[in-house]
Write a protein that holds these residues in place. Structure first.
Motif, PDB file in Angstrom:
ATOM      1  N   TYR A 239       6.775  -6.178  -6.144  1.00 57.93           N
ATOM      2  CA  TYR A 239       5.495  -5.873  -5.634  1.00 57.93           C
ATOM      3  C   TYR A 239       4.714  -7.362  -5.355  1.00 57.93           C
ATOM      4  N   PHE A 240       4.366  -8.063  -6.423  1.00 59.71           N
ATOM      5  CA  PHE A 240       3.969  -9.413  -6.053  1.00 59.71           C
ATOM      6  C   PHE A 240       4.639 -10.263  -5.193  1.00 59.71           C
ATOM      7  N   SER A 241       5.958 -10.150  -5.165  1.00 62.30           N
ATOM      8  CA  SER A 241       6.620 -11.140  -4.250  1.00 62.30           C
ATOM      9  C   SER A 241       6.247 -10.644  -2.802  1.00 62.30           C
ATOM     10  N   HIS A 242       5.926  -9.331  -2.482  1.00 66.59           N
ATOM     11  CA  HIS A 242       5.391  -8.670  -1.297  1.00 66.59           C
ATOM     12  C   HIS A 242       4.179  -9.758  -0.819  1.00 66.59           C
TER      13      HIS A 242
ATOM     14  N   PRO B 152      -2.356  -5.419   3.793  1.00 60.90           N
ATOM     15  CA  PRO B 152      -1.989  -4.105   4.133  1.00 60.90           C
ATOM     16  C   PRO B 152      -0.358  -3.838   3.550  1.00 60.90           C
ATOM     17  N   VAL B 153      -0.324  -2.601   3.095  1.00 61.82           N
ATOM     18  CA  VAL B 153       1.100  -2.269   2.379  1.00 61.82           C
ATOM     19  C   VAL B 153       1.561  -0.894   3.287  1.00 61.82           C
ATOM     20  N   SER B 154       2.238  -0.859   4.117  1.00 66.88           N
ATOM     21  CA  SER B 154       2.509   0.328   5.218  1.00 66.88           C
ATOM     22  C   SER B 154       3.621   1.053   3.949  1.00 66.88           C
ATOM     23  N   GLU B 155       3.920   2.293   4.843  1.00 65.20           N
ATOM     24  CA  GLU B 155       4.642   3.114   3.940  1.00 65.20           C
ATOM     25  C   GLU B 155       6.262   2.419   3.868  1.00 65.20           C
ATOM     26  N   ALA B 156       6.603   1.864   5.022  1.00 60.95           N
ATOM     27  CA  ALA B 156       7.915   1.391   4.655  1.00 60.95           C
ATOM     28  C   ALA B 156       8.024   0.068   3.799  1.00 60.95           C
ATOM     29  N   ASP B 157       6.775  -0.732   3.703  1.00 63.35           N
ATOM     30  CA  ASP B 157       6.654  -1.775   2.550  1.00 63.35           C
ATOM     31  C   ASP B 157       6.729  -0.976   1.101  1.00 63.35           C
ATOM     32  N   THR B 158       6.019   0.092   1.206  1.00 62.01           N
ATOM     33  CA  THR B 158       6.034   1.004  -0.238  1.00 62.01           C
ATOM     34  C   THR B 158       7.438   1.081  -0.675  1.00 62.01           C
TER      35      THR B 158
END
Length: 131
Positions: A43-46, A116-122
């Motif tokens: 999560y935090f790496s993102h 932003p966190v997209s659905e793909a990112d999630t």
């Protein structure tokens, strides 16, 4: 715990909590804190990639230059670095369902993320976190 509760009461959580609540909703024996720890590196790496200045400041506050590395050192020192989703019966095949539940039930927290966190990112975060 008290200070954490005060912070959450006067500010708000971000989508890591949406993801974890979806995880423990499906796997009720998963403690909330353990789920957050399991998600934290991915999560935090993102965010460290897209919010470099902010995460550099947090790393400096922890005595280093890489926030995620400092977070992992802290987890190791606390004996929680090796927590695995699979230890709680979680299956990789459930990750898409978890991602969908996170957005359906607590999607408003995604609006509070620093980027932003997209659905793909999630889904990518969940897959990276899965062990």
């Amino acid at each position: 715990n008290t200070l954490s509760g005060m912070v959450e009461s006067t500010s708000c959580c971000i989508s890591e909590h949406s993801l974890e609540h979806a995880m423990s909703g499906i796997y009720p024996k998963l403690p909330h804190g353990a789920g957050l720890i399991m998600l934290s590196e991915a999560y935090f790496s993102h965010f460290a990639e897209v919010c470099k200045d902010r995460y550099a400041k947090m790393a400096a506050a922890m005595g280093g230059t890489d926030f995620v590395a400092e977070l992992l050192k802290l987890q190791t020192a606390c004996g929680v670095r090796d927590l695995k989703m699979s230890d709680y019966g979680m299956r990789e095949s459930d990750l898409e369902t978890i991602a969908a539940h996170a957005r359906d039930t607590m999607g408003f927290l995604f609006e509070l993320d620093p980027a932003p966190v997209s659905e793909a990112d999630t889904l990518a975060i969940l897959k990276k976190a899965y062990k």
